[in-house]
Design an enzyme around this catalytic site. Structure first.
Site, PDB file in Angstrom:
ATOM      1  N   TYR A 124       0.861  -1.333   0.209  1.00  0.00           N
ATOM      2  CA  TYR A 124      -0.026   0.107  -0.050  1.00  0.00           C
ATOM      3  C   TYR A 124       0.931   1.509  -0.064  1.00  0.00           C
ATOM      4  CZ  TYR A 124      -4.150  -2.530   0.535  1.00  0.00           C
ATOM      5  OH  TYR A 124      -5.340  -3.352   0.310  1.00  0.00           O
ATOM      6  N   LYS A 173       2.957 -15.048   2.096  1.00  0.00           N
ATOM      7  CA  LYS A 173       3.383 -15.779   0.834  1.00  0.00           C
ATOM      8  C   LYS A 173       4.786 -15.719   0.418  1.00  0.00           C
ATOM      9  CE  LYS A 173       1.435 -17.399  -2.833  1.00  0.00           C
ATOM     10  NZ  LYS A 173       0.682 -18.785  -2.720  1.00  0.00           N
ATOM     11  N   ASP A 206      -3.210 -17.905   0.551  1.00  0.00           N
ATOM     12  CA  ASP A 206      -4.263 -18.678  -0.020  1.00  0.00           C
ATOM     13  C   ASP A 206      -4.942 -19.600   0.711  1.00  0.00           C
ATOM     14  OD1 ASP A 206      -1.707 -19.090  -0.765  1.00  0.00           O
ATOM     15  OD2 ASP A 206      -2.193 -20.371  -2.525  1.00  0.00           O
ATOM     16  N   ASP A 230      -5.643  -6.458   4.641  1.00  0.00           N
ATOM     17  CA  ASP A 230      -6.878  -5.890   4.330  1.00  0.00           C
ATOM     18  C   ASP A 230      -7.990  -6.848   3.822  1.00  0.00           C
ATOM     19  OD1 ASP A 230      -8.470  -3.860   3.653  1.00  0.00           O
ATOM     20  OD2 ASP A 230      -7.293  -3.008   2.007  1.00  0.00           O
TER      21      ASP A 230
END
Length: 337
Positions: A124, A173, A206, A230
């Site tokens: 972000y 990740k 995921d 988020d």
């Protein structure tokens, strides 16, 4: 810490739900005074600025703010007001509880998950944004720091200890984004060793999404980076009935802003049917932050009791026959008792 808080009523339904929320806080006899300041479209119309300097100064002075939903105009080069507030005050921890309440149309019961999201860096920041001359390639850099990772992970563990939580799951990740996400995961592993009393788990993002839908009861506290946080915090809100029950706490070393994370809902503004629960739950978190934990607990219990037993006064989105004001009054009556 001051007994005065900055109050940003917000746009759209913001003023309506803020009025109901402050009515409940007054009934709780919290001893708080309110310093009203402007932000969003109201501020743009009155002061020619979405986030006036005077508003920033008041938040800095009082160190605590309660904020209704704000509208950032689309286009025209306007920067997100929420992002600006987080960066200005270095509100590095975004804390999003997701708790089951009675009377909702949620698919699950007994959900009690807190997402702790890094709030100031990662995707972000949108650093290094560029588009190639032919318009075929867009680039944006992701930057994660050891300091930023360490302070958000430590915040999550300290909060878990303070609230009697049992487990922290670091979501990442790192299998693909080996540098940025890898650094976050390595730091989380290091800090977890300092808290042997808290179970530590790590999970790829995921898989986390799938597991939240299949077996949400396995989660307690989730800590993760900005973008993943988020997404996951909204997913968790969906488990308990939506953003109408989702408070958001933005915490830094020198200031804290508590908010309803839903939008300003201009389509129902002025109709008196907006559900004030997200802002009320944010106010309960604010009371915890101010050291009034018993009052925060009493407020949450009153919300729960009203939703379970007072359909005449809860808002239509929860299947009731009431309005914003009657919902607030019913909760205020209970906190007094």
């Amino acid at each position: 810490m001051s007994n005065t808080i900055a109050v940003i009523p917000g746009d759209g339904i913001g003023p309506e739900i803020m009025t109901a929320t402050l009515r409940v806080l007054d009934a709780l006899d919290c001893g708080l005074s309110y310093d009203y300041v402007d932000a969003g479209m109201v501020a743009l119309e009155k002061h020619g600025d979405l986030l006036p300097r005077a508003t920033l100064d008041k938040i800095a002075e009082h160190k605590v703010a309660l904020k209704g939903p704000l509208t950032t105009p689309i286009g025209g080069g306007f920067t997100s007001i929420n992002v600006t507030l987080r960066r200005h005050f270095d509100l590095y921890a975004n804390v999003r509880p997701a708790t089951s309440f009675p009377g909702t149309k949620a698919r699950y019961e007994n959900i009690d998950i807190i997402t702790v999201r890094e709030n100031t860096e990662g995707a972000y920041l949108a650093e290094g944004q560029s588009v190639s001359e032919d318009g075929e390639i867009a680039t944006s850099m992701v930057r994660v720091t050891r300091k930023g990772s360490a302070r958000i992970v430590r915040y999550a563990f300290e909060m878990a200890v303070k609230k009697g939580r049992k487990k922290v799951t670091a979501v990442h990740k790192a299998n693909i984004i080996k540098t940025a996400s890898g650094m976050f995961l390595n730091v989380a592993r290091e800090i977890a060793k300092e808290y042997p009393q808290i179970e530590f788990n790590e999970m790829i993002v995921d898989n986390t999404c799938m597991q939240l839908v299949m077996k949400p009861e396995q989660f307690d506290v989730i800590v993760t980076t900005n973008l993943f946080g988020d997404i996951l915090s909204d997913l968790c809100a969906g488990l308990v009935g939506g953003l109408g029950l989702a408070p958001g706490d933005n915490i830094g070393e020198h200031a804290a802003i508590f908010e309803a994370v839903h939008g300003s809902a201009p389509d129902i503004a002025g109709k008196g049917i907006a559900n004030p629960c997200a802002l009320l739950l944010a106010a309960a978190d604010m009371l915890d932050h101010l050291g009034m934990v018993e009052k925060g607990t009493r407020l949450r219990d009153a919300i729960r009791d009203t939703m379970a037993n007072d359909h005449d006064h809860v808002t239509p989105d929860l299947g009731g026959r009431g309005n914003t004001q009657s919902f607030g009054e019913a909760i205020a009556k209970r906190v007094k008792g």
